[in-house]
Structure formats: C-alpha cells, structure tokens
Scaffold this motif. Structure first.
Motif, PDB file in Angstrom:
ATOM      1  N   ASN A   3       0.833  -1.219   0.000  1.00 41.39           N
ATOM      2  CA  ASN A   3       0.000   0.000   0.000  1.00 41.39           C
ATOM      3  C   ASN A   3       0.865   1.265   0.000  1.00 41.39           C
ATOM      4  OD1 ASN A   3      -2.605  -0.803  -0.118  1.00 41.39           O
ATOM      5  ND2 ASN A   3      -3.152  -0.220   1.974  1.00 41.39           N
ATOM      6  N   LEU A   4       1.910   1.246   0.831  1.00 37.46           N
ATOM      7  CA  LEU A   4       2.785   2.422   0.937  1.00 37.46           C
ATOM      8  C   LEU A   4       3.572   2.638  -0.355  1.00 37.46           C
ATOM      9  CD1 LEU A   4       4.122   2.334   4.607  1.00 37.46           C
ATOM     10  CD2 LEU A   4       2.699   4.088   3.536  1.00 37.46           C
ATOM     11  N   PHE A   6       2.440   1.927  -3.426  1.00 40.23           N
ATOM     12  CA  PHE A   6       1.491   2.585  -4.353  1.00 40.23           C
ATOM     13  C   PHE A   6       1.319   4.065  -3.987  1.00 40.23           C
ATOM     14  CE2 PHE A   6      -0.131  -1.766  -5.305  1.00 40.23           C
ATOM     15  CZ  PHE A   6      -0.069  -1.692  -6.686  1.00 40.23           C
ATOM     16  N   LEU A   7       1.253   4.322  -2.669  1.00 41.60           N
ATOM     17  CA  LEU A   7       1.067   5.705  -2.207  1.00 41.60           C
ATOM     18  C   LEU A   7       2.267   6.571  -2.614  1.00 41.60           C
ATOM     19  CD1 LEU A   7      -0.767   7.572  -0.409  1.00 41.60           C
ATOM     20  CD2 LEU A   7       0.743   7.000   1.483  1.00 41.60           C
ATOM     21  N   LEU A   9       4.430   5.991  -5.010  1.00 35.12           N
ATOM     22  CA  LEU A   9       4.462   6.123  -6.475  1.00 35.12           C
ATOM     23  C   LEU A   9       3.448   7.179  -6.930  1.00 35.12           C
ATOM     24  CD1 LEU A   9       5.670   5.015  -9.092  1.00 35.12           C
ATOM     25  CD2 LEU A   9       3.884   3.280  -9.124  1.00 35.12           C
ATOM     26  N   GLY A  10       2.258   7.150  -6.313  1.00 34.32           N
ATOM     27  CA  GLY A  10       1.208   8.116  -6.662  1.00 34.32           C
ATOM     28  C   GLY A  10       1.642   9.543  -6.376  1.00 34.32           C
ATOM     29  N   TYR A  11       2.149   9.780  -5.159  1.00 35.08           N
ATOM     30  CA  TYR A  11       2.591  11.130  -4.800  1.00 35.08           C
ATOM     31  C   TYR A  11       3.775  11.565  -5.664  1.00 35.08           C
ATOM     32  CZ  TYR A  11      -0.488  12.132  -0.892  1.00 35.08           C
ATOM     33  OH  TYR A  11      -1.602  12.429  -0.148  1.00 35.08           O
ATOM     34  N   LEU A  13       4.384  10.622  -8.761  1.00 31.92           N
ATOM     35  CA  LEU A  13       3.877  10.961 -10.101  1.00 31.92           C
ATOM     36  C   LEU A  13       3.205  12.333 -10.122  1.00 31.92           C
ATOM     37  CD1 LEU A  13       2.385   7.606 -11.431  1.00 31.92           C
ATOM     38  CD2 LEU A  13       4.220   8.938 -12.465  1.00 31.92           C
ATOM     39  N   ILE A  14       2.395  12.614  -9.087  1.00 25.55           N
ATOM     40  CA  ILE A  14       1.674  13.900  -9.026  1.00 25.55           C
ATOM     41  C   ILE A  14       2.680  15.052  -9.110  1.00 25.55           C
ATOM     42  CG2 ILE A  14       0.317  15.471  -7.547  1.00 25.55           C
ATOM     43  CD1 ILE A  14      -0.939  12.911  -6.274  1.00 25.55           C
ATOM     44  N   TRP A  15       3.686  15.017  -8.229  1.00 23.42           N
ATOM     45  CA  TRP A  15       4.607  16.157  -8.143  1.00 23.42           C
ATOM     46  C   TRP A  15       5.608  16.168  -9.286  1.00 23.42           C
ATOM     47  CZ3 TRP A  15       2.182  19.684  -5.948  1.00 23.42           C
ATOM     48  CH2 TRP A  15       1.286  19.379  -4.927  1.00 23.42           C
ATOM     49  N   LEU A  17       4.821  15.314 -12.396  1.00 18.91           N
ATOM     50  CA  LEU A  17       4.077  15.908 -13.525  1.00 18.91           C
ATOM     51  C   LEU A  17       3.937  17.422 -13.376  1.00 18.91           C
ATOM     52  CD1 LEU A  17       1.127  13.536 -14.426  1.00 18.91           C
ATOM     53  CD2 LEU A  17       2.577  14.751 -16.033  1.00 18.91           C
ATOM     54  N   ILE A  18       3.523  17.848 -12.178  1.00 15.93           N
ATOM     55  CA  ILE A  18       3.346  19.291 -11.951  1.00 15.93           C
ATOM     56  C   ILE A  18       4.706  19.995 -12.041  1.00 15.93           C
ATOM     57  CG2 ILE A  18       2.620  21.045 -10.256  1.00 15.93           C
ATOM     58  CD1 ILE A  18       0.455  18.995  -9.370  1.00 15.93           C
ATOM     59  N   TYR A  21       5.769  20.450 -15.617  1.00 16.29           N
ATOM     60  CA  TYR A  21       5.045  21.534 -16.281  1.00 16.29           C
ATOM     61  C   TYR A  21       5.618  22.898 -15.870  1.00 16.29           C
ATOM     62  CZ  TYR A  21       1.243  24.262 -18.260  1.00 16.29           C
ATOM     63  OH  TYR A  21       0.522  25.174 -19.000  1.00 16.29           O
TER      64      TYR A  21
END
Lengths: 52, 239
Positions: A3-4, A6-7, A9-11, A13-15, A17-18, A21
């Motif tokens: 779970n951690l 995935f968490l 990896l998710g965080y 990816l978010i930062w 990508l931003i 940009y």
C-alpha cells in the motif's frame, strides 16, 4: 507492491508531472527572454546603421 | 507602465509564495494529520490529491476554456484564446494526474488497475478531447483562424465535462458518492485535509494559469514584432 509503495508512487507521479510543467514554463520564459534580448540587439543595430 | 509591471510582479510573487505554503500545509494534512482509513489503509491518502486534481480539470480548467472560447467568438479578442489555451494545458496536466493516481489507488482496493466503468471511461474520453484540442492548436498555425477553430472545439468538447461529473448518478459505478443528502460522508479531519488540498490545488491552478498565459502573450507579441521587422526589411530592401 505494498500500500505504501502505491502511495509513494502516486505522490511521486503527481509532483513529477506538476514539476515538469513548471519546468517547461520556466524554460519557455528563459527562451523568450533570450529572444527579446536578441531582438533588442537587432533593432538597435538597425537603428545605428540607419543613422550612420 | 513600469510601476504597473512591478506591481504585477509583486502580486504574482505573493501568489506563488502563498500557493507553495498552502501546498506544504496540504501535504502535511494529507500525510500526517488525516487519520488512517480503516478499510483501505494508507493508500486512501491518495484521495487528498486525486480528487482535487479531478476538481481542477472538471471545475475551473475546462470550464474556463469553454467560457473563454465563447468570449473569443463574441469579441474576437485573441487574449481570450491565449488564456483558454493556457487553461486547457493545465486541465490536461491535472486530468493526467487523475488518470494516473486513480489506477494506483484502484489496484490495492478493487484488485485491478483499470475497469471500463462510466466515471473512468468518460474521464479518459475527456483527456483525449483536450489532448486533441492542444494538437489542433499545434497544427493550425497562428492567428484568428486557429483561435476560431479552437474556440469551436473548446465549446463542443466541454459537453463531456457534465457527463463525467454526473456519471456516478447516471450509471452504476464503482466510484463512491462523497456528497450525500446530509453533506459530506466522511470524518471531519479527512474533510479538513480534503478542503485544504482543494484550496491549495485551486491556487496552484490560478498560479500556473497566470504564468502560462503571460508566457503565451509574450510569445504572441514577439512573433508579431518579428513579422513587422521582416515586413519593414522587405519594404526597405524593395525600395
């Protein structure tokens, strides 16, 4: 993956990508600044040749 | 003019600092202050940025494209076209964030990364629509023709936005309904973390929009100046 995992990896990816940009915008602004300086130089060069 | 530019610079700088601080607060709220969800565990913490990303795309970003596209068609002012383009870019970034974080949350909870349920499918369609909008702008050259085509596309493409939003009410879907008749159905600390993230992402959107739209305005001015110089040089050379 846990779970951690995935968490994280998710965080990530978010930062990523931003951040990418924001980096793209700052890169574009730096290019524009260079182009403006170049244009300024061209215009003052043209004005000089016209007066001489 | 210089004073006005300085004021604009200070305002943008202040906005960037406030946004950055609020993003840090939102991260702390999501990862530390919000309680651990009992059934899903820590993976639920993706929600605090997954949902605000979807909100930015569906709420301000693509709706601003829609409104500014109408404004361009009515007034013919190219500044509306530039702001719409900046908003579409940011909308695509946030839709991409939504589409990437969703599967990472779905895998441990639903057991699959992707399923063709209505909310996911309509969101993917939305992403393709606005990537198409950006591609159209990239191949259509510059000037009023591109602006007109983009405006029409921006108005028609927006039709998918309410469909994505209403999909959880229109069809049976795996996405939960957060907003019920009695308000938000979640713990108060979770709701507080979500609200901080929503405000932080909304400010982040405004920040990116201002910076990108200003870059596009300078690009347009520069390209106009270059065209004018070329025209004068040709006239000077010809005479």
């Amino acid at each position: 993956m846990s779970n951690l995992g995935f968490l994280a990896l998710g965080y990530g990816l978010i930062w990523a990508l931003i951040g990418a940009y924001v980096w793209f915008i700052s890169l574009r602004q730096a290019t524009l600044r260079r182009e403006l300086e170049q244009l300024e130089a061209e215009v003052s060069e043209a004005a000089r040749t016209r007066t001489t | 003019m210089d004073l006005e530019r300085k004021r604009l610079g200070v305002a943008t700088g202040t906005l960037v600092i406030i946004t950055f601080s609020l993003v840090l607060v939102a991260l702390t709220a999501a990862l530390v202050l919000a309680p651990r969800e009992l059934q899903m565990g820590d993976i639920q913490r993706l929600f605090y940025f997954h949902m605000p990303s979807a909100w930015i795309a569906l709420g301000p970003a693509f709706t601003v494209v829609f409104a500014l596209s109408i404004a361009y068609l009515v007034t013919g002012k190219l500044k509306y076209d530039r702001w719409a383009a900046a908003s579409a870019e940011i909308g695509v970034i946030f839709t991409t964030v939504t589409l990437l974080t969703g599967p990472l949350w779905a895998k441990p909870v639903w057991g699959v990364y992707w399923t063709w349920e209505p909310r996911l499918t309509t969101t993917l369609v939305l992403w393709f629509i606005y990537v198409g909008y950006l591609l159209l702008r990239a191949i259509a050259g510059e000037g009023p023709r591109r602006a007109r085509l983009s405006a029409v596309y921006g108005i028609v493409g927006w039709i998918d936005v309410p469909i994505v939003f209403l999909s959880i009410w229109l069809w049976r879907t795996l996405h939960p309904r957060l907003l019920t008749g009695s308000g938000f159905s979640m713990d108060s600390r979770m709701l507080a973390a979500l609200m901080v993230s929503l405000v932080a992402f909304t400010l982040l959107y405004v920040c990116l929009l201002v910076l990108r739209a200003r870059t596009l305005a300078v690009e347009a001015t520069l390209s106009g100046l270059r065209a004018e110089i070329r025209r004068r040089n040709r006239r000077g050379g010809g005479s």
